[in-house]
Design a protein around this motif. Structure first.
Motif, PDB file in Angstrom:
ATOM      1  N   LYS A   1      -7.654  29.476  37.278  1.00 58.79           N
ATOM      2  CA  LYS A   1      -7.993  28.054  37.298  1.00 58.79           C
ATOM      3  C   LYS A   1      -9.098  27.733  38.297  1.00 58.79           C
ATOM      4  O   LYS A   1      -9.901  26.821  38.083  1.00 58.79           O
ATOM      5  CB  LYS A   1      -6.739  27.216  37.633  1.00 58.79           C
ATOM      6  CG  LYS A   1      -6.970  25.707  37.649  1.00 58.79           C
ATOM      7  CD  LYS A   1      -5.690  24.966  37.913  1.00 58.79           C
ATOM      8  CE  LYS A   1      -5.899  23.455  37.987  1.00 58.79           C
ATOM      9  NZ  LYS A   1      -6.425  22.873  36.741  1.00 58.79           N
TER      10      LYS A   1
ATOM     11  N   VAL B   1     -11.301  21.097  46.343  1.00 60.51           N
ATOM     12  CA  VAL B   1      -9.922  20.812  45.934  1.00 60.51           C
ATOM     13  C   VAL B   1      -9.233  19.844  46.891  1.00 60.51           C
ATOM     14  O   VAL B   1      -9.660  19.644  48.031  1.00 60.51           O
ATOM     15  CB  VAL B   1      -9.103  22.122  45.845  1.00 60.51           C
ATOM     16  CG1 VAL B   1      -9.615  23.014  44.722  1.00 60.51           C
ATOM     17  CG2 VAL B   1      -9.124  22.872  47.183  1.00 60.51           C
TER      18      VAL B   1
ATOM     19  N   LEU C   1      -1.559  18.579  47.236  1.00 62.13           N
ATOM     20  CA  LEU C   1      -0.499  17.776  46.640  1.00 62.13           C
ATOM     21  C   LEU C   1       0.549  17.464  47.696  1.00 62.13           C
ATOM     22  O   LEU C   1       0.924  18.328  48.494  1.00 62.13           O
ATOM     23  CB  LEU C   1       0.194  18.514  45.494  1.00 62.13           C
ATOM     24  CG  LEU C   1      -0.603  18.849  44.234  1.00 62.13           C
ATOM     25  CD1 LEU C   1       0.311  19.524  43.220  1.00 62.13           C
ATOM     26  CD2 LEU C   1      -1.240  17.614  43.638  1.00 62.13           C
TER      27      LEU C   1
ATOM     28  N   GLN D   1      -1.357  26.366  41.757  1.00 60.76           N
ATOM     29  CA  GLN D   1      -0.904  25.194  40.999  1.00 60.76           C
ATOM     30  C   GLN D   1      -0.828  23.938  41.853  1.00 60.76           C
ATOM     31  O   GLN D   1      -0.771  22.826  41.307  1.00 60.76           O
ATOM     32  CB  GLN D   1       0.476  25.465  40.391  1.00 60.76           C
ATOM     33  CG  GLN D   1       0.519  26.597  39.378  1.00 60.76           C
ATOM     34  CD  GLN D   1       1.870  26.672  38.706  1.00 60.76           C
ATOM     35  OE1 GLN D   1       2.064  26.200  37.585  1.00 60.76           O
ATOM     36  NE2 GLN D   1       2.837  27.245  39.413  1.00 60.76           N
TER      37      GLN D   1
ATOM     38  N   THR E   1      -5.481  19.893  43.060  1.00 58.90           N
ATOM     39  CA  THR E   1      -6.275  19.297  41.992  1.00 58.90           C
ATOM     40  C   THR E   1      -7.731  19.303  42.432  1.00 58.90           C
ATOM     41  O   THR E   1      -8.042  19.463  43.622  1.00 58.90           O
ATOM     42  CB  THR E   1      -5.862  17.849  41.679  1.00 58.90           C
ATOM     43  OG1 THR E   1      -6.183  17.004  42.787  1.00 58.90           O
ATOM     44  CG2 THR E   1      -4.387  17.743  41.365  1.00 58.90           C
TER      45      THR E   1
ATOM     46  N   ARG F   1       1.480  16.212  40.278  1.00 53.82           N
ATOM     47  CA  ARG F   1       0.109  16.691  40.056  1.00 53.82           C
ATOM     48  C   ARG F   1      -0.502  16.021  38.840  1.00 53.82           C
ATOM     49  O   ARG F   1      -1.689  15.646  38.848  1.00 53.82           O
ATOM     50  CB  ARG F   1       0.097  18.212  39.870  1.00 53.82           C
ATOM     51  CG  ARG F   1      -1.313  18.801  39.754  1.00 53.82           C
ATOM     52  CD  ARG F   1      -1.295  20.273  39.405  1.00 53.82           C
ATOM     53  NE  ARG F   1      -0.777  20.503  38.051  1.00 53.82           N
ATOM     54  CZ  ARG F   1      -0.609  21.707  37.509  1.00 53.82           C
ATOM     55  NH1 ARG F   1      -0.896  22.794  38.204  1.00 53.82           N
ATOM     56  NH2 ARG F   1      -0.147  21.834  36.283  1.00 53.82           N
ATOM     57  N   GLU F   2       0.281  15.877  37.770  1.00 48.67           N
ATOM     58  CA  GLU F   2      -0.219  15.233  36.560  1.00 48.67           C
ATOM     59  C   GLU F   2      -0.700  13.815  36.857  1.00 48.67           C
ATOM     60  O   GLU F   2      -1.768  13.393  36.388  1.00 48.67           O
ATOM     61  CB  GLU F   2       0.879  15.208  35.508  1.00 48.67           C
ATOM     62  CG  GLU F   2       0.479  14.560  34.190  1.00 48.67           C
ATOM     63  CD  GLU F   2       1.636  14.515  33.210  1.00 48.67           C
ATOM     64  OE1 GLU F   2       1.396  14.759  32.012  1.00 48.67           O
ATOM     65  OE2 GLU F   2       2.783  14.244  33.637  1.00 48.67           O
TER      66      GLU F   2
ATOM     67  N   GLN G   1      -1.709  12.713  39.761  1.00 47.64           N
ATOM     68  CA  GLN G   1      -2.902  12.803  40.614  1.00 47.64           C
ATOM     69  C   GLN G   1      -4.142  13.115  39.783  1.00 47.64           C
ATOM     70  O   GLN G   1      -5.226  12.557  40.027  1.00 47.64           O
ATOM     71  CB  GLN G   1      -2.684  13.857  41.698  1.00 47.64           C
ATOM     72  CG  GLN G   1      -3.815  13.922  42.724  1.00 47.64           C
ATOM     73  CD  GLN G   1      -3.377  14.608  44.003  1.00 47.64           C
ATOM     74  OE1 GLN G   1      -2.375  14.240  44.605  1.00 47.64           O
ATOM     75  NE2 GLN G   1      -4.122  15.613  44.423  1.00 47.64           N
ATOM     76  N   GLU G   2      -4.000  13.982  38.817  1.00 51.08           N
ATOM     77  CA  GLU G   2      -5.136  14.323  37.961  1.00 51.08           C
ATOM     78  C   GLU G   2      -5.607  13.104  37.158  1.00 51.08           C
ATOM     79  O   GLU G   2      -6.823  12.860  37.024  1.00 51.08           O
ATOM     80  CB  GLU G   2      -4.765  15.474  37.029  1.00 51.08           C
ATOM     81  CG  GLU G   2      -4.627  16.810  37.747  1.00 51.08           C
ATOM     82  CD  GLU G   2      -4.070  17.910  36.859  1.00 51.08           C
ATOM     83  OE1 GLU G   2      -4.323  19.091  37.161  1.00 51.08           O
ATOM     84  OE2 GLU G   2      -3.381  17.593  35.868  1.00 51.08           O
TER      85      GLU G   2
END
Length: 334
Positions: free
Chosen positions: A76, A83, A86, A122, A125, A284-285, A287-288
């Protein structure tokens, strides 16, 4: 490399800078060179010992930096990628659960007050486009909390009304997110100077809570009831929030700046059919998606003051004074 550690948490004098070797990433990890962090009340509570943590903990939940090495199996990220950390490194998507939220950066696990750290690939972000490291470091706690309260949980719609309390980082992000979504925003402060700055940022109406001891009732009369109230003060603010909120409106419990407990008039909550929800940051989702919205709407964080890495104690003293407007950041290059 330098790092902060909290030695027997119990006050700012427990913050110590120590030196150690730069680590190497294991499989599934990346080595991040942290460039900036930002202060949150949660971090302050960890350092004071009000939130239990291990002796020697590296504090600070928020970090922005660049990937400088990649461990085996990581696809990734590449060297040079910018970056952001989180708050909950194990909460990647979906609803919160105990297993997803046990790990808290700078609290139950080591945080970002360190020059280099190995991080699970992981648990990051990408930074927003065109953000500096200082700006990106304001996002993981304050901005995501505001985003989740209004957009994820509150389902904020254009034309809704929002109340933000005070001028801390979360409230400033909530003001900006609400205005970007087309909301009418009420704001409170005890400073006439800050009230003018709130208006300049787009707040539609502001109220001095120190000169109006019934400010929640006043706001209800002005607005007819506010759709979304973000409560940051617990005992100091909750009754006012319940007075201000509309029938069927949302009160989101976010902060404890006025104490760890609050008296609750239960008949008022069901009489107004209030949706009351306590939240802690997000996944995380979330935040993205927030960062996608930031890129689209060109939201720029409000930074009050920047301190050098060696001046974390002074930065927290500034935070404790309550004089700040927006986020206080730590720039590791200073």
């Amino acid at each position: 490399m330098k790092r902060y550690q909290v030695i027997k948490p119990g006050g700012l004098d427990k913050l110590c800078i120590t030196n150690t070797e730069i680590p190497e990433p294991n499989a599934g990890e990346v080595l991040v060179r942290w460039r900036a962090s930002s202060l949150n009340y949660h971090d302050y509570m960890v350092i004071l010992g009000h939130i239990p943590s291990e002796d020697g903990r590296i504090p600070m939940s928020d970090g922005a930096g660049e990937v400088v090495a990649v461990g085996a199996g990581v696809t990734k990220w590449n060297t040079g990628d910018k970056v952001v950390s989180l708050f909950f490194p194990d909460w990647l998507e979906g609803k919160p659960s105990l297993s997803k939220t046990l790990g808290v950066t700078g609290d139950s696990i080591d945080g970002c007050a360190v020059e280099y750290a190995c991080v699970n690939a992981q648990a990051l972000t990408a930074m927003p486009n065109n953000y500096s490291f200082e700006q990106a470091a304001t996002l993981p706690c304050a901005a995501l909390t505001a985003w989740r309260a209004l957009i994820v949980e509150g389902n904020l719609q254009a034309g809704d009304s929002v109340l933000v309390q005070g001028t801390g980082g979360m409230s400033m992000f909530a003001l900006q997110i609400a205005k970007a979504a087309g909301a009418y925003v009420y704001a409170t402060s005890s400073s006439e100077e800050k009230m003018e700055r709130l208006k300049a940022m787009g707040a539609d109406e502001v109220l001095n809570y120190r000169t109006d001891e019934n400010w929640g009732i006043t706001l209800a009369k002005r607005s007819g009831g506010i759709d979304h109230v973000l409560d940051i003060g617990a005992d100091a603010t909750l009754d006012h929030s319940l007075n201000a909120v509309a029938v069927g409106g949302n009160v989101t419990l976010i902060g404890v700046l006025g104490g760890l407990t609050a008296k609750l008039m239960v008949p008022k909550t069901f009489g107004k059919q209030v949706h009351m929800n306590g939240i802690a940051v997000g996944s995380r989702e979330m935040q993205e998606k927030m960062i996608t919205a930031i890129n689209t709407n060109h939201i720029v964080p409000v930074i009050d003051k920047s301190f050098g890495f060696d001046n974390l104690k002074e930065a927290f003293e500034h935070q404790a004074s309550g004089a700040h407007f927006g986020k206080i950041v730590l720039n590791y290059e200073k």
